[in-house]
Design an enzyme around this catalytic site. Sequence first.
Site, PDB file in Angstrom:
ATOM      1  N   PRO A  11       0.864  -1.196  -0.075  1.00 44.97           N
ATOM      2  CA  PRO A  11       0.003   0.044   0.025  1.00 44.97           C
ATOM      3  C   PRO A  11       0.937   1.329   0.066  1.00 44.97           C
ATOM      4  CG  PRO A  11      -0.152  -1.127   2.069  1.00 44.97           C
ATOM      5  CD  PRO A  11       0.548  -2.018   1.175  1.00 44.97           C
ATOM      6  N   ASN A  12       0.273   2.033  -0.853  1.00 44.71           N
ATOM      7  CA  ASN A  12       0.754   3.641  -0.798  1.00 44.71           C
ATOM      8  C   ASN A  12       2.242   3.679  -1.483  1.00 44.71           C
ATOM      9  OD1 ASN A  12      -1.207   4.790   0.607  1.00 44.71           O
ATOM     10  ND2 ASN A  12      -0.372   3.882   2.456  1.00 44.71           N
ATOM     11  N   ARG A  19       4.486  11.143  -2.859  1.00 46.32           N
ATOM     12  CA  ARG A  19       4.306  10.835  -1.364  1.00 46.32           C
ATOM     13  C   ARG A  19       5.781  11.206  -0.456  1.00 46.32           C
ATOM     14  NH1 ARG A  19       4.332   5.192   1.910  1.00 46.32           N
ATOM     15  NH2 ARG A  19       3.714   5.873   4.028  1.00 46.32           N
ATOM     16  N   TYR A  24      10.869   9.050   0.802  1.00 45.94           N
ATOM     17  CA  TYR A  24      10.833   8.085  -0.072  1.00 45.94           C
ATOM     18  C   TYR A  24      11.575   8.252  -1.579  1.00 45.94           C
ATOM     19  CZ  TYR A  24       7.735   5.984   3.214  1.00 45.94           C
ATOM     20  OH  TYR A  24       7.066   5.717   4.347  1.00 45.94           O
ATOM     21  N   ASN A  75       8.141  -5.560  -0.276  1.00 44.48           N
ATOM     22  CA  ASN A  75       7.866  -4.277   0.415  1.00 44.48           C
ATOM     23  C   ASN A  75       6.404  -4.197   0.657  1.00 44.48           C
ATOM     24  OD1 ASN A  75       7.766  -1.671   1.300  1.00 44.48           O
ATOM     25  ND2 ASN A  75       8.959  -0.803   0.085  1.00 44.48           N
ATOM     26  N   ALA A  78       2.888  -0.586   5.154  1.00 42.88           N
ATOM     27  CA  ALA A  78       2.374  -0.600   6.566  1.00 42.88           C
ATOM     28  C   ALA A  78       1.981  -2.028   6.913  1.00 42.88           C
ATOM     29  CB  ALA A  78       1.078   0.369   6.420  1.00 42.88           C
ATOM     30  N   GLU A  99      12.507  -9.384   2.927  1.00 44.54           N
ATOM     31  CA  GLU A  99      11.524  -8.153   3.528  1.00 44.54           C
ATOM     32  C   GLU A  99      12.366  -6.935   2.820  1.00 44.54           C
ATOM     33  OE1 GLU A  99      10.293  -5.946   7.356  1.00 44.54           O
ATOM     34  OE2 GLU A  99      10.059  -8.184   7.419  1.00 44.54           O
ATOM     35  N   HIS A 101      12.679  -2.320   2.409  1.00 45.02           N
ATOM     36  CA  HIS A 101      11.965  -1.072   2.835  1.00 45.02           C
ATOM     37  C   HIS A 101      13.008   0.099   2.356  1.00 45.02           C
ATOM     38  CE1 HIS A 101       8.949  -2.642   5.328  1.00 45.02           C
ATOM     39  NE2 HIS A 101       9.990  -3.550   5.845  1.00 45.02           N
ATOM     40  N   ARG A 108      12.289   5.308  12.603  1.00 42.17           N
ATOM     41  CA  ARG A 108      11.155   6.172  12.386  1.00 42.17           C
ATOM     42  C   ARG A 108      10.389   5.777  13.612  1.00 42.17           C
ATOM     43  NH1 ARG A 108       8.711   5.558   6.732  1.00 42.17           N
ATOM     44  NH2 ARG A 108       7.605   7.195   7.202  1.00 42.17           N
TER      45      ARG A 108
END
Length: 150
Positions: A11-12, A19, A24, A75, A78, A99, A101, A108
Amino acid sequence: MTLKLLLINGPNLNLLGTREPEIYGAETLPELVTAVQTYASEKGVELRHFQSNSEGELVTAVQEARHWADGIMINAGAYTHTSVAIRDAIAGVARPTVELHISNVHAREPFRHHSYLAPVCLGVIAGFGRNSYFLAVDALLGHIKISHAD
């Protein structure tokens, strides 16, 4: 034999480039995917990409990968921090998974420090921007080559 990898973006991530570019970057998702596909191709790897904002669609993509993929890079955005369903799908397909990111999730907000996916993945790559994707390709290739040599 051509190795086949699935790259999943959650998502996103379709909003990359607009964004929070300070976190990012300015590169769009299509630009990033093209760069990763080119990188993989140069290493003799077929890379397929899937993106969805829907948890169920991500679960289905992981499940379908068991029929054709040698490995998965994900990735999950969330959903990394919330999805037992994606975690169970990764565990259930028994494909080596990395995984990844773009940002360093551990630098964060505290809620980003926990991953449901990490315990069922080979490893986690985070905080290297777009290079996290290239590192994930290399990590999977190294793992798959070693496991096929045994």
